[in-house]
Scaffold this motif. Structure first.
Motif, PDB file in Angstrom:
ATOM      1  N   ASP A  83     -10.769   1.767   3.068  1.00  0.00           N
ATOM      2  CA  ASP A  83     -10.432   2.773   4.205  1.00  0.00           C
ATOM      3  C   ASP A  83      -8.854   2.850   4.170  1.00  0.00           C
ATOM      4  O   ASP A  83      -8.705   3.869   4.581  1.00  0.00           O
ATOM      5  N   CYS A  84      -8.123   1.783   4.003  1.00  0.00           N
ATOM      6  CA  CYS A  84      -6.742   1.897   4.013  1.00  0.00           C
ATOM      7  C   CYS A  84      -6.262   2.373   2.682  1.00  0.00           C
ATOM      8  O   CYS A  84      -4.866   2.624   2.478  1.00  0.00           O
ATOM      9  N   MET A  85      -7.024   2.725   1.643  1.00  0.00           N
ATOM     10  CA  MET A  85      -6.720   3.093   0.463  1.00  0.00           C
ATOM     11  C   MET A  85      -5.617   2.252  -0.311  1.00  0.00           C
ATOM     12  O   MET A  85      -4.700   2.653  -0.506  1.00  0.00           O
ATOM     13  N   ALA A  86      -5.767   0.843  -0.308  1.00  0.00           N
ATOM     14  CA  ALA A  86      -5.087   0.199  -0.847  1.00  0.00           C
ATOM     15  C   ALA A  86      -5.012   0.450  -2.136  1.00  0.00           C
ATOM     16  O   ALA A  86      -5.635   0.873  -3.009  1.00  0.00           O
ATOM     17  N   TYR A  87      -3.651   0.067  -2.803  1.00  0.00           N
ATOM     18  CA  TYR A  87      -3.210   0.424  -4.283  1.00  0.00           C
ATOM     19  C   TYR A  87      -2.963  -0.738  -5.072  1.00  0.00           C
ATOM     20  O   TYR A  87      -2.157  -1.619  -4.589  1.00  0.00           O
ATOM     21  N   VAL A  88      -3.550  -0.489  -6.198  1.00  0.00           N
ATOM     22  CA  VAL A  88      -3.168  -1.797  -7.161  1.00  0.00           C
ATOM     23  C   VAL A  88      -2.303  -1.393  -8.193  1.00  0.00           C
ATOM     24  O   VAL A  88      -2.136  -0.623  -8.939  1.00  0.00           O
ATOM     25  N   ALA A  89      -0.766  -2.075  -8.045  1.00  0.00           N
ATOM     26  CA  ALA A  89       0.018  -2.068  -8.931  1.00  0.00           C
ATOM     27  C   ALA A  89       0.052  -2.841 -10.157  1.00  0.00           C
ATOM     28  O   ALA A  89      -0.209  -4.168  -9.904  1.00  0.00           O
ATOM     29  N   ARG A  90       0.520  -2.339 -11.457  1.00  0.00           N
ATOM     30  CA  ARG A  90       0.414  -3.204 -12.652  1.00  0.00           C
ATOM     31  C   ARG A  90       1.526  -4.379 -12.692  1.00  0.00           C
ATOM     32  O   ARG A  90       1.326  -5.389 -13.156  1.00  0.00           O
ATOM     33  N   ASP A  91       2.622  -3.755 -12.218  1.00  0.00           N
ATOM     34  CA  ASP A  91       3.779  -4.618 -12.277  1.00  0.00           C
ATOM     35  C   ASP A  91       4.633  -4.567 -11.012  1.00  0.00           C
ATOM     36  O   ASP A  91       4.760  -3.367 -10.430  1.00  0.00           O
ATOM     37  N   ALA A  92       6.002  -5.315 -11.239  1.00  0.00           N
ATOM     38  CA  ALA A  92       6.973  -5.060  -9.875  1.00  0.00           C
ATOM     39  C   ALA A  92       7.721  -3.758  -9.993  1.00  0.00           C
ATOM     40  O   ALA A  92       7.733  -3.091  -8.819  1.00  0.00           O
ATOM     41  N   ARG A  93       7.597  -2.959 -11.180  1.00  0.00           N
ATOM     42  CA  ARG A  93       8.431  -1.752 -11.331  1.00  0.00           C
ATOM     43  C   ARG A  93       7.334  -0.778 -10.536  1.00  0.00           C
ATOM     44  O   ARG A  93       7.960   0.493  -9.879  1.00  0.00           O
ATOM     45  N   GLU A  94       6.051  -1.010 -10.719  1.00  0.00           N
ATOM     46  CA  GLU A  94       5.302  -0.021 -10.356  1.00  0.00           C
ATOM     47  C   GLU A  94       5.057   0.073  -8.728  1.00  0.00           C
ATOM     48  O   GLU A  94       4.734   0.821  -7.704  1.00  0.00           O
ATOM     49  N   VAL A  95       5.216  -1.391  -8.157  1.00  0.00           N
ATOM     50  CA  VAL A  95       5.336  -1.607  -6.653  1.00  0.00           C
ATOM     51  C   VAL A  95       6.582  -0.785  -6.123  1.00  0.00           C
ATOM     52  O   VAL A  95       6.357  -0.012  -5.078  1.00  0.00           O
ATOM     53  N   LYS A  96       7.739  -0.900  -6.841  1.00  0.00           N
ATOM     54  CA  LYS A  96       8.828  -0.165  -6.283  1.00  0.00           C
ATOM     55  C   LYS A  96       8.522   1.353  -6.379  1.00  0.00           C
ATOM     56  O   LYS A  96       8.965   1.866  -5.425  1.00  0.00           O
ATOM     57  N   ARG A  97       8.270   2.010  -7.366  1.00  0.00           N
ATOM     58  CA  ARG A  97       7.812   3.265  -7.440  1.00  0.00           C
ATOM     59  C   ARG A  97       6.865   3.669  -6.463  1.00  0.00           C
ATOM     60  O   ARG A  97       7.140   4.830  -5.692  1.00  0.00           O
ATOM     61  N   TYR A  98       5.990   2.786  -6.104  1.00  0.00           N
ATOM     62  CA  TYR A  98       4.853   3.207  -5.099  1.00  0.00           C
ATOM     63  C   TYR A  98       5.671   3.346  -3.761  1.00  0.00           C
ATOM     64  O   TYR A  98       5.541   4.327  -3.001  1.00  0.00           O
ATOM     65  N   PHE A  99       6.507   2.306  -3.195  1.00  0.00           N
ATOM     66  CA  PHE A  99       7.222   2.552  -2.172  1.00  0.00           C
ATOM     67  C   PHE A  99       8.184   3.810  -1.958  1.00  0.00           C
ATOM     68  O   PHE A  99       8.001   4.535  -1.073  1.00  0.00           O
ATOM     69  N   GLU A 100       8.915   4.047  -3.124  1.00  0.00           N
ATOM     70  CA  GLU A 100       9.762   5.025  -3.353  1.00  0.00           C
ATOM     71  C   GLU A 100       8.810   6.434  -2.948  1.00  0.00           C
ATOM     72  O   GLU A 100       9.439   7.327  -2.280  1.00  0.00           O
ATOM     73  N   GLU A 101       7.718   6.546  -3.765  1.00  0.00           N
ATOM     74  CA  GLU A 101       7.156   7.627  -3.560  1.00  0.00           C
ATOM     75  C   GLU A 101       6.444   8.091  -2.325  1.00  0.00           C
ATOM     76  O   GLU A 101       6.095   9.140  -1.713  1.00  0.00           O
ATOM     77  N   ASN A 102       5.987   6.675  -1.511  1.00  0.00           N
ATOM     78  CA  ASN A 102       5.517   6.869  -0.145  1.00  0.00           C
ATOM     79  C   ASN A 102       6.756   6.888   0.841  1.00  0.00           C
ATOM     80  O   ASN A 102       6.640   6.606   2.080  1.00  0.00           O
ATOM     81  N   GLY A 103       7.915   7.270   0.454  1.00  0.00           N
ATOM     82  CA  GLY A 103       9.061   7.425   1.410  1.00  0.00           C
ATOM     83  C   GLY A 103       9.713   6.209   2.099  1.00  0.00           C
ATOM     84  O   GLY A 103      10.683   6.340   2.735  1.00  0.00           O
ATOM     85  N   ALA A 104       9.531   5.008   1.340  1.00  0.00           N
ATOM     86  CA  ALA A 104      10.188   4.148   2.020  1.00  0.00           C
ATOM     87  C   ALA A 104      11.625   3.848   1.310  1.00  0.00           C
ATOM     88  O   ALA A 104      11.999   4.440   0.156  1.00  0.00           O
ATOM     89  N   ASP A 105      12.496   3.237   1.897  1.00  0.00           N
ATOM     90  CA  ASP A 105      13.821   3.173   1.863  1.00  0.00           C
ATOM     91  C   ASP A 105      14.078   2.002   0.948  1.00  0.00           C
ATOM     92  O   ASP A 105      14.277   0.927   1.660  1.00  0.00           O
ATOM     93  N   THR A 106      14.056   1.943  -0.502  1.00  0.00           N
ATOM     94  CA  THR A 106      14.289   0.680  -1.008  1.00  0.00           C
ATOM     95  C   THR A 106      15.684   0.525  -1.565  1.00  0.00           C
ATOM     96  O   THR A 106      15.863  -0.465  -2.447  1.00  0.00           O
ATOM     97  N   ALA A 107      16.636   1.249  -1.232  1.00  0.00           N
ATOM     98  CA  ALA A 107      17.896   1.077  -1.626  1.00  0.00           C
ATOM     99  C   ALA A 107      18.528  -0.298  -1.263  1.00  0.00           C
ATOM    100  O   ALA A 107      18.474  -0.687  -0.131  1.00  0.00           O
ATOM    101  N   GLY A 108      19.278  -0.907  -2.142  1.00  0.00           N
ATOM    102  CA  GLY A 108      19.812  -2.196  -1.882  1.00  0.00           C
ATOM    103  C   GLY A 108      18.886  -3.408  -1.826  1.00  0.00           C
ATOM    104  O   GLY A 108      19.138  -4.342  -1.610  1.00  0.00           O
ATOM    105  N   MET A 109      17.622  -2.984  -1.972  1.00  0.00           N
ATOM    106  CA  MET A 109      16.443  -4.153  -2.114  1.00  0.00           C
ATOM    107  C   MET A 109      16.016  -4.607  -3.550  1.00  0.00           C
ATOM    108  O   MET A 109      16.047  -3.745  -4.487  1.00  0.00           O
ATOM    109  N   SER A 110      16.222  -5.893  -3.543  1.00  0.00           N
ATOM    110  CA  SER A 110      15.960  -6.251  -4.894  1.00  0.00           C
ATOM    111  C   SER A 110      14.474  -6.295  -5.256  1.00  0.00           C
ATOM    112  O   SER A 110      13.623  -6.126  -4.275  1.00  0.00           O
ATOM    113  N   THR A 111      14.030  -6.354  -6.467  1.00  0.00           N
ATOM    114  CA  THR A 111      12.745  -6.590  -6.895  1.00  0.00           C
ATOM    115  C   THR A 111      11.982  -7.689  -6.103  1.00  0.00           C
ATOM    116  O   THR A 111      10.790  -7.359  -5.535  1.00  0.00           O
ATOM    117  N   GLU A 112      12.678  -8.809  -6.054  1.00  0.00           N
ATOM    118  CA  GLU A 112      12.106  -9.861  -5.391  1.00  0.00           C
ATOM    119  C   GLU A 112      11.788  -9.777  -3.887  1.00  0.00           C
ATOM    120  O   GLU A 112      10.649 -10.065  -3.259  1.00  0.00           O
TER     121      GLU A 112
END
Length: 86
Positions: free
Chosen positions: A36-65
């Motif tokens: 229902d909430c269309m949860a997404y499975v990311a392969r790795d940390a880079r894909e997590v970051k890409r997911y957030f960026e593509e969905n409008g989250a401001d990740t500037a200044g955030m580390s991968t951790e």
């Protein structure tokens, strides 16, 4: 999307990191909720970051951790990440 049984189990066990009260109590309920909430499975940390960026989250200044510690990000037993938007 079909979620692996171990992903459903991990979500059930750790859903408290995102929700104050359980949203699912069985594997079937967990699967329905994640669908229902269309949860997404990311392969790795880079894909997590890409997911957030593509969905409008401001990740500037955030580390991968820091990104991986977000409440929406659940680490799966196989090293992938389940992203659940509450």
């Amino acid at each position: 999307m079909e979620y692996k049984k171990e992903y459903l189990e991990a979500f059930l066990k750790n859903q408290g990191q995102l929700f104050d009260e359980p949203v699912a109590e069985t594997l079937e309920e967990a699967d329905e909720f994640l669908q229902d909430c269309m949860a997404y499975v990311a392969r790795d940390a880079r894909e997590v970051k890409r997911y957030f960026e593509e969905n409008g989250a401001d990740t500037a200044g955030m580390s991968t951790e820091e990104l991986l510690e977000e409440a929406e990000v659940f680490r799966m037993p196989d090293g992938k990440y389940l992203i659940v938007e509450g």
